[in-house]
Design an enzyme around this catalytic site. Structure first.
Site, PDB file in Angstrom:
ATOM      1  N   SER A  57       0.942  -1.210  -0.114  1.00  0.00           N
ATOM      2  CA  SER A  57      -0.238   0.029   0.039  1.00  0.00           C
ATOM      3  C   SER A  57       0.896   1.312  -0.236  1.00  0.00           C
ATOM      4  CB  SER A  57      -0.832  -0.124   1.126  1.00  0.00           C
ATOM      5  OG  SER A  57      -1.797  -1.077   1.077  1.00  0.00           O
ATOM      6  N   LYS A 181       0.495 -10.364   7.862  1.00  0.00           N
ATOM      7  CA  LYS A 181       0.670  -8.950   8.477  1.00  0.00           C
ATOM      8  C   LYS A 181      -0.633  -8.217   8.663  1.00  0.00           C
ATOM      9  CE  LYS A 181       1.839  -4.357   6.629  1.00  0.00           C
ATOM     10  NZ  LYS A 181       1.894  -3.393   5.645  1.00  0.00           N
TER      11      LYS A 181
END
Lengths: 320, 320, 320, 320
Positions: A57, A181
């Site tokens: 991201s 994650k």
């Protein structure tokens, strides 16, 4: 489509991992600025991070073409090898809306040199995505992928989709699913998953930020993948090492600095991150449009918020 | 990058528009089933819809490659021309995460034969997307696009991003921004936009569903783009025509049937839609993975919910 | 706790209903300003509304003690009777967190003179409130209440809790459940409920705002309960009457004005409503703390947004 | 309304604090079952918790009348004094929708024997509640309250309202605002607040659950207020003490057990909590209606999930 081990498996180590930024030329076309990127990867590796996460991201992966994605992976591998970091893994983000595209990307990324996939679940049809469908996506992908899969739990960009700890533990036993994650930032869930899957070499828990790094280590995570490391990698690494060395007081002190600085990032999204980079490390540029440049007000606030943390980073790096 | 009129502009007409489904072969690869798709487009055009919307949410566009997208556009144009619907526009959905990709897709889609773009705003970095950034995205795209842009307001797939009526009206004066599809389902906002931009030939308001079609027409919308029309196009068109003819009682009666049937779709997302198609029109298949097939329970409920509406559709089509 | 008919049942009529504001003295204690309230009720009744809704969200009911609630109900009844509106019902809002308190309040409100209850579901433990629990709450309350119950569907203040159309229709057959106020603003759901329960004398659908009034009437609602009527009741009533008279063009014109004005209210919550009242009708005051007074910027924007609607109201009331 | 110190200030200690359940008779009226409650308070104090939090979310405070609230406070004080816990503070939850009611309750609760208030911000008009309004609420309340205020950050029941770390730090310097309970579960925010307000005797950070207790201690929190302690107080206290004693391995082991057990609570809201109580400690009963009893499926799942944690609790309490 049976998996072929195209790469040796580089070890996923405990510590701080960095989802690197992508940098763009300041032209209308906004092509990737490869020299700046290469320099950034070198700076990160030298600072002590344990892997380079490309296409995350933070790396604006959703704005990149497949060709650009493959290029970033191979450039990263090449840079690392060139400076003696042959053992440092490259983790590639994977954000797709179908199993079909996910599998094709897995092959392409592995060929380009990725060691792990950090995979978001398809979420456009969130209303249809039952827990079973999400779990099925991960096991189908892991069955087919030539490289191991790390679950990317980030409800903020997945229309709220999130696997519970019991669901994660269920698929954590797949030999090709090797960790999670947690950008769900749920430290209690980290505790449950770490307790239920206590061997990090087969399944590892990584936090999705460094603002609670010490807290997540205390409950069993092995480290974090944190955008903050783009700016102040040494302080992040030192916080981790203080904890490992049993210096809890220093770990907590650094944690306070990091959490305060990271708030500057979280509050203003990627434009704030790049504003901080421009101010403190002298490169960063702007995001691909239409994500706007931070306003003057946001820049001023961000810089003020980051100052104590960056002062610490300077102190560490000067002393070094 | 000044716009070049590659296509003559086909008129966006008042009435019912259909975002067509995409159909896939029942193989592991799940390639597009072009013959079924062509047949579906023919069936839609014959039923009285005013345009074919390809690459929409209902069309699983986010699972399609650029090549597949261009193919669907050109196939649609060819099918329509082949059955004498040369004047019926093809509207292409555009869901991208950067201005750069949006502009490139606009060119490609126009070349493939699209007449309008139905564009979602980039939303992955929702925290950074100010109203100004969203408006800037639309005007930049409209400046560059060879074909007109329709705003796609769908907060449900855009991390909640949505332009308010005042923002929409501000950019509605751009000569290449020609309307809005409101899958925000906000009928009050439709009333405001229609009141503030009263000429639908320069800017048109379209509802994003048919369950409130009559209500939206009553406040100034010119029609809808509704997935329901894939299944029962004739009843949707008849509801619209009853309203236009001043037969408010019949319009309301049909509205009740449509709203009840559409609930079956909305409640269970795309798997419910395809289940209804398989049951009532004999084709539909399943979605691209990992979107799952509807469960037996959902199928049974969906079919029961749809039965009254489909009985009406049968009555209309038999009488025809 | 069997129900006792303490009041004759005044008819719930089609048209515009007003959830009246509550007014407070400008002292530190912020006691209710009864004279201003009485004057407001008289103004509302004279303007043509079909009922007075006390203790609604617009009335700041959640800040009122039980004594204050009973007082407002009885004062309202007394004012209406005193000006010849003996047949106009008083509807009392009921926002509680237990069945126990809901039943006790139902009795107290009925004794004070309320004709109907407009009841929110308990929602503090939203995670535990299954559809069955919500439906059970309404039927238990309706079994026990001496006056009929209207369902208040307002997910925005109920932690997202909302009954679907099928759930509403299931409990709509209870003889003491007589309607729904849909501040879910879901016009398609209104269509479904109206289609499934076509006799408004046993179960009526009312919109929760006037910005889509004409749209909701078109799909089968009988009117609305709208905070907007506190400011411009005559225009709201005229929009309804134009529709009833078949003057759809005038109805749509007024709808545009109302929707544009109502946006000023919706965007800035209750402080915006009171700012508009102070500006245009000369009373209103401020909300009970800690709800703040609107900022100067918001006031200026609100007044500008409201001006066209209020010009229409002045035109209607001067002509009258 | 200047503050009067009605009570001596009992110290808010580091460690585990318990928001006690409220118990109801199994009659239609569901009156509070005082004897069961008294016994529960005795059990909690004996197990080593540092305070009793009455009128919290876990205590179903929103279903209680003012008289019931005062009674629970005074009963708690009396029970504690009766068993020699004169120094253990009683913290009273405060959930109101106006400053006016908050101040009145503060006085009443202090008179009844409360030592601290744990105050939620009014949130019904969330759209109007600016950060300034929320901060103003807390400082107004703290100015007027005879006993210190603890901020209750619980966006899940406050329509998403939440003060950021910078806002919390701003008001943390008020001499009568003494801490925060973070049921926002944001461990990074805890780190920022603890770093910015390092003296817990003037402002303390408490987590809102025990599933991340060790993680929050690692970043500077002094403990937690956890519903879990109603069931397994000894294990919660032992986890805290292991951490304090530097036995990080044992702390982490207990954290895993607690987090896994607490998931059983979080997933099914209060009905799950009471189901676990009935199963493992032999009392608990059901919630006030309309909150439903847990289904048989939920009960079975909850009990299975809790078993390892309760086995640990049994081991600790038998050894004791």
């Amino acid at each position: 489509m049976s998996p072929v081990a195209v790469n040796k498996t580089r070890t996923l180590k405990a510590g701080v991992h960095v989802p690197v930024l992508t940098f763009f030329e300041s032209t209308a076309a906004q092509d990737i600025d490869i020299p700046v990127y290469e320099n950034h990867v070198r700076r990160m590796a030298a600072a002590g991070v344990e892997s380079i996460v490309v296409l995350g991201s933070t790396g604006e992966a959703v704005t990149l073409s497949l060709e650009e994605k493959k290029q970033l992976i191979s450039v990263t591998r090449k840079v690392l090898d060139g400076i003696g970091f042959e053992e440092m893994p490259v983790i590639a983000g994977l954000a797709t809306q179908s199993t079909r595209e996910a599998m094709a990307s897995a092959d392409a990324f592995a060929q380009a040199g990725a060691d792990y996939l950090l995979a978001l679940p398809p979420s456009y049809y969130a209303g249809a995505m039952t827990k079973a469908a999400i779990k099925g996506f991960y096991t189908d992908l892991a069955d087919a992928s030539p490289i191991p899969v790390i679950i990317y739990s980030y409800p903020g960009v997945s229309s709220g989709l999130e696997l519970d700890s019991e669901d994660v533990l269920e698929i954590s036993t797949h030999r090709n699913i090797r960790g999670i994650k947690q950008t769900d930032h749920n430290v209690g869930k980290m505790a449950r998953i770490a307790a239920g899957s206590p061997d990090p070499s087969s399944f590892a828990v990584l936090g999705g930020a460094s603002e609670y790094l010490i807290g997540s280590l205390a409950v069993g995570a092995i480290g974090c993948i944190t955008g903050m490391a783009n700016l102040t990698p040494v302080t992040c690494v030192r916080a981790y090492k203080a904890w490992q060395a049993g210096d809890y007081k220093e770990a907590q002190r650094l944690q306070g600095l990091i959490a305060t600085g990271e708030w500057a990032f979280g509050k203003n999204s990627l434009p704030g991150v790049k504003a901080g980079m421009n101010q403190y490390v002298g490169y960063g540029g702007v995001c691909r449009k239409p994500v706007p440049e931070a306003s003057a007000d946001i820049k001023a606030w961000t810089n003020k918020q980051l100052e104590p943390l960056f002062a610490q980073e300077r102190a560490f790096t000067t002393k070094n």
